[in-house]
Write a protein that holds these residues in place. Structure first.
Motif, mmCIF file in Angstrom:
data_model
loop_
_atom_site.group_PDB
_atom_site.id
_atom_site.type_symbol
_atom_site.label_atom_id
_atom_site.label_comp_id
_atom_site.label_asym_id
_atom_site.label_seq_id
_atom_site.Cartn_x
_atom_site.Cartn_y
_atom_site.Cartn_z
ATOM 1 N N GLU A 100 0.839 -1.203 0.000
ATOM 2 C CA GLU A 100 0.000 0.000 0.000
ATOM 3 C C GLU A 100 0.875 1.254 0.000
ATOM 4 O OE1 GLU A 100 -2.494 -0.611 3.398
ATOM 5 O OE2 GLU A 100 -3.775 -2.056 2.342
ATOM 6 N N LEU A 101 1.935 1.248 0.797
ATOM 7 C CA LEU A 101 2.853 2.382 0.841
ATOM 8 C C LEU A 101 3.537 2.557 -0.510
ATOM 9 C CD1 LEU A 101 4.328 4.608 2.388
ATOM 10 C CD2 LEU A 101 5.952 2.884 3.163
ATOM 11 N N LEU A 102 3.957 1.469 -1.133
ATOM 12 C CA LEU A 102 4.593 1.529 -2.444
ATOM 13 C C LEU A 102 3.632 2.125 -3.474
ATOM 14 C CD1 LEU A 102 7.009 0.888 -4.223
ATOM 15 C CD2 LEU A 102 6.094 -1.420 -4.516
ATOM 16 N N ALA A 103 2.368 1.718 -3.432
ATOM 17 C CA ALA A 103 1.378 2.274 -4.358
ATOM 18 C C ALA A 103 1.227 3.776 -4.143
ATOM 19 C CB ALA A 103 0.039 1.568 -4.180
ATOM 20 N N GLU A 104 1.205 4.199 -2.873
ATOM 21 C CA GLU A 104 1.113 5.636 -2.576
ATOM 22 C C GLU A 104 2.337 6.376 -3.109
ATOM 23 O OE1 GLU A 104 0.294 6.547 1.534
ATOM 24 O OE2 GLU A 104 -1.181 4.924 1.646
ATOM 25 N N LEU A 105 3.511 5.807 -2.922
ATOM 26 C CA LEU A 105 4.736 6.445 -3.414
ATOM 27 C C LEU A 105 4.723 6.552 -4.933
ATOM 28 C CD1 LEU A 105 7.386 4.753 -1.098
ATOM 29 C CD2 LEU A 105 6.711 7.155 -1.091
ATOM 30 N N ARG A 106 4.253 5.513 -5.586
ATOM 31 C CA ARG A 106 4.195 5.544 -7.047
ATOM 32 C C ARG A 106 3.203 6.598 -7.526
ATOM 33 N NH1 ARG A 106 4.639 -0.915 -8.034
ATOM 34 N NH2 ARG A 106 6.924 -0.979 -8.045
ATOM 35 N N GLN A 107 2.093 6.729 -6.840
ATOM 36 C CA GLN A 107 1.117 7.761 -7.207
ATOM 37 C C GLN A 107 1.711 9.141 -6.997
ATOM 38 O OE1 GLN A 107 -2.422 6.880 -4.932
ATOM 39 N NE2 GLN A 107 -3.436 6.048 -6.743
ATOM 40 N N ALA A 108 2.464 9.311 -5.910
ATOM 41 C CA ALA A 108 3.088 10.604 -5.641
ATOM 42 C C ALA A 108 4.107 10.943 -6.719
ATOM 43 C CB ALA A 108 3.754 10.588 -4.266
ATOM 44 N N ASP A 109 4.805 9.925 -7.250
ATOM 45 C CA ASP A 109 5.762 10.151 -8.335
ATOM 46 C C ASP A 109 5.060 10.542 -9.627
ATOM 47 O OD1 ASP A 109 7.928 9.644 -6.736
ATOM 48 O OD2 ASP A 109 8.214 7.579 -7.416
ATOM 49 N N VAL A 110 3.876 10.006 -9.856
ATOM 50 C CA VAL A 110 3.129 10.287 -11.090
ATOM 51 C C VAL A 110 2.544 11.691 -11.049
ATOM 52 C CG1 VAL A 110 1.084 9.626 -12.419
ATOM 53 C CG2 VAL A 110 2.635 7.873 -11.554
ATOM 54 N N ARG A 111 2.047 12.127 -9.900
ATOM 55 C CA ARG A 111 1.405 13.459 -9.797
ATOM 56 C C ARG A 111 2.334 14.599 -10.219
ATOM 57 N NH1 ARG A 111 -0.609 11.977 -4.332
ATOM 58 N NH2 ARG A 111 -2.268 10.548 -4.810
ATOM 59 N N ALA A 113 4.836 14.535 -12.206
ATOM 60 C CA ALA A 113 5.072 14.410 -13.648
ATOM 61 C C ALA A 113 3.876 14.940 -14.420
ATOM 62 C CB ALA A 113 5.350 12.948 -14.012
ATOM 63 N N LEU A 114 2.689 14.641 -13.923
ATOM 64 C CA LEU A 114 1.484 15.144 -14.588
ATOM 65 C C LEU A 114 1.412 16.663 -14.477
ATOM 66 C CD1 LEU A 114 -1.196 12.524 -13.459
ATOM 67 C CD2 LEU A 114 -0.147 12.746 -15.724
ATOM 68 N N THR A 115 1.764 17.179 -13.290
ATOM 69 C CA THR A 115 1.741 18.626 -13.080
ATOM 70 C C THR A 115 2.777 19.307 -13.960
ATOM 71 O OG1 THR A 115 1.086 18.223 -10.795
ATOM 72 C CG2 THR A 115 1.893 20.420 -11.324
ATOM 73 N N GLN A 116 3.978 18.755 -14.050
ATOM 74 C CA GLN A 116 5.026 19.327 -14.893
ATOM 75 C C GLN A 116 4.630 19.269 -16.357
ATOM 76 O OE1 GLN A 116 8.507 17.089 -13.901
ATOM 77 N NE2 GLN A 116 8.829 18.152 -11.965
ATOM 78 N N GLY A 117 4.033 18.158 -16.764
ATOM 79 C CA GLY A 117 3.617 18.010 -18.157
ATOM 80 C C GLY A 117 2.562 19.034 -18.535
#
Length: 123
Positions: A100-111, A113-117
Protein backbone atom coordinates in the motif's frame (compact mmCIF):
# COMPACT_ATOMS: atom_id res chain seq x y z
CA UNK A 1 22.12 -17.78 37.89
CA UNK A 2 18.84 -17.85 36.01
CA UNK A 3 18.62 -16.34 32.52
CA UNK A 4 15.95 -13.62 32.20
CA UNK A 5 12.95 -14.65 30.11
CA UNK A 6 13.58 -11.95 27.50
CA UNK A 7 17.10 -13.28 27.01
CA UNK A 8 15.86 -16.86 26.67
CA UNK A 9 13.34 -15.67 24.06
CA UNK A 10 16.08 -13.86 22.16
CA UNK A 11 18.19 -17.03 22.13
CA UNK A 12 15.19 -19.00 20.88
CA UNK A 13 14.58 -16.59 18.00
CA UNK A 14 18.30 -16.53 17.20
CA UNK A 15 18.21 -20.31 16.94
CA UNK A 16 15.32 -19.99 14.47
CA UNK A 17 17.22 -17.33 12.52
CA UNK A 18 18.47 -19.52 9.69
CA UNK A 19 16.54 -20.04 6.43
CA UNK A 20 17.27 -23.78 6.28
CA UNK A 21 15.98 -24.30 9.82
CA UNK A 22 12.80 -22.41 9.03
CA UNK A 23 12.30 -24.44 5.84
CA UNK A 24 12.82 -27.69 7.74
CA UNK A 25 10.23 -26.66 10.33
CA UNK A 26 7.77 -25.74 7.57
CA UNK A 27 8.25 -29.15 5.96
CA UNK A 28 7.71 -30.93 9.28
CA UNK A 29 4.39 -29.22 10.03
CA UNK A 30 2.37 -32.08 8.50
CA UNK A 31 4.22 -34.87 10.26
CA UNK A 32 7.53 -36.74 10.19
CA UNK A 33 9.68 -36.42 7.06
CA UNK A 34 12.60 -38.69 6.11
CA UNK A 35 15.96 -36.95 5.79
CA UNK A 36 16.20 -37.95 2.09
CA UNK A 37 12.91 -36.09 1.41
CA UNK A 38 14.18 -33.03 3.29
CA UNK A 39 17.31 -33.11 1.13
CA UNK A 40 15.21 -33.32 -2.05
CA UNK A 41 13.03 -30.39 -0.97
CA UNK A 42 15.72 -28.08 0.38
CA UNK A 43 18.47 -28.92 -2.13
CA UNK A 44 21.52 -28.38 0.07
CA UNK A 45 24.52 -30.54 0.88
CA UNK A 46 23.75 -33.42 3.27
CA UNK A 47 26.38 -32.15 5.73
CA UNK A 48 24.73 -28.70 5.84
CA UNK A 49 21.30 -30.20 6.45
CA UNK A 50 22.74 -32.48 9.12
CA UNK A 51 24.28 -29.47 10.87
CA UNK A 52 20.98 -27.55 10.86
CA UNK A 53 19.00 -30.58 12.03
CA UNK A 54 21.46 -31.00 14.91
CA UNK A 55 20.84 -27.41 16.01
CA UNK A 56 17.08 -27.97 15.95
CA UNK A 57 17.41 -31.31 17.75
CA UNK A 58 19.67 -29.85 20.49
CA UNK A 59 17.17 -27.06 21.06
CA UNK A 60 14.40 -29.61 21.56
CA UNK A 61 12.25 -28.31 18.69
CA UNK A 62 12.54 -31.48 16.59
CA UNK A 63 13.02 -35.14 17.34
CA UNK A 64 14.58 -37.83 15.19
CA UNK A 65 12.83 -41.11 14.53
CA UNK A 66 14.73 -44.15 13.25
CA UNK A 67 12.79 -46.85 11.39
CA UNK A 68 15.25 -49.41 10.08
CA UNK A 69 17.81 -47.53 8.01
CA UNK A 70 15.52 -44.51 7.53
CA UNK A 71 15.86 -41.49 9.79
CA UNK A 72 12.95 -39.08 9.87
CA UNK A 73 12.44 -35.86 11.77
CA UNK A 74 9.29 -34.51 13.38
CA UNK A 75 8.30 -31.45 15.36
CA UNK A 76 8.57 -32.06 19.09
CA UNK A 77 5.31 -30.17 19.66
CA UNK A 78 2.53 -28.34 17.85
CA UNK A 79 3.45 -24.91 19.20
CA UNK A 80 6.22 -24.50 16.62
CA UNK A 81 3.74 -25.01 13.78
CA UNK A 82 1.50 -22.36 15.38
CA UNK A 83 4.47 -20.00 15.66
CA UNK A 84 5.20 -20.44 11.93
CA UNK A 85 1.54 -19.75 11.09
CA UNK A 86 1.64 -16.62 13.27
CA UNK A 87 4.84 -15.49 11.50
CA UNK A 88 3.11 -15.97 8.14
CA UNK A 89 0.15 -13.85 9.29
CA UNK A 90 2.45 -11.10 10.58
CA UNK A 91 4.52 -11.09 7.37
CA UNK A 92 1.36 -10.97 5.27
CA UNK A 93 0.13 -7.91 7.18
CA UNK A 94 3.54 -6.23 6.86
CA UNK A 95 3.73 -6.91 3.12
CA UNK A 96 0.20 -5.64 2.55
CA UNK A 97 1.14 -2.45 4.38
CA UNK A 98 4.33 -2.14 2.36
CA UNK A 99 2.53 -2.68 -0.95
CA UNK A 100 0.00 0.00 0.00
CA UNK A 101 2.85 2.38 0.84
CA UNK A 102 4.59 1.53 -2.44
CA UNK A 103 1.38 2.27 -4.36
CA UNK A 104 1.11 5.64 -2.58
CA UNK A 105 4.74 6.45 -3.41
CA UNK A 106 4.20 5.54 -7.05
CA UNK A 107 1.12 7.76 -7.21
CA UNK A 108 3.09 10.60 -5.64
CA UNK A 109 5.76 10.15 -8.33
CA UNK A 110 3.13 10.29 -11.09
CA UNK A 111 1.41 13.46 -9.80
CA UNK A 112 4.44 15.79 -10.16
CA UNK A 113 5.07 14.41 -13.65
CA UNK A 114 1.48 15.14 -14.59
CA UNK A 115 1.74 18.63 -13.08
CA UNK A 116 5.03 19.33 -14.89
CA UNK A 117 3.62 18.01 -18.16
CA UNK A 118 0.57 20.26 -17.98
CA UNK A 119 2.70 23.25 -16.87
CA UNK A 120 5.00 22.89 -19.88
CA UNK A 121 2.02 22.77 -22.25
CA UNK A 122 0.58 26.01 -20.86
CA UNK A 123 3.87 27.90 -21.24
Amino acid sequence: MQVPLYQAKAEFFRMLGHPVRIRVLELLQNGPVPVRDLLDEIEIEPSSLSQQLAVLRRSGIVVSIREGSTVSYALAGGDVAELLRAARRILTELLVGQSELLAELRQADVRPALTQGSASRTS
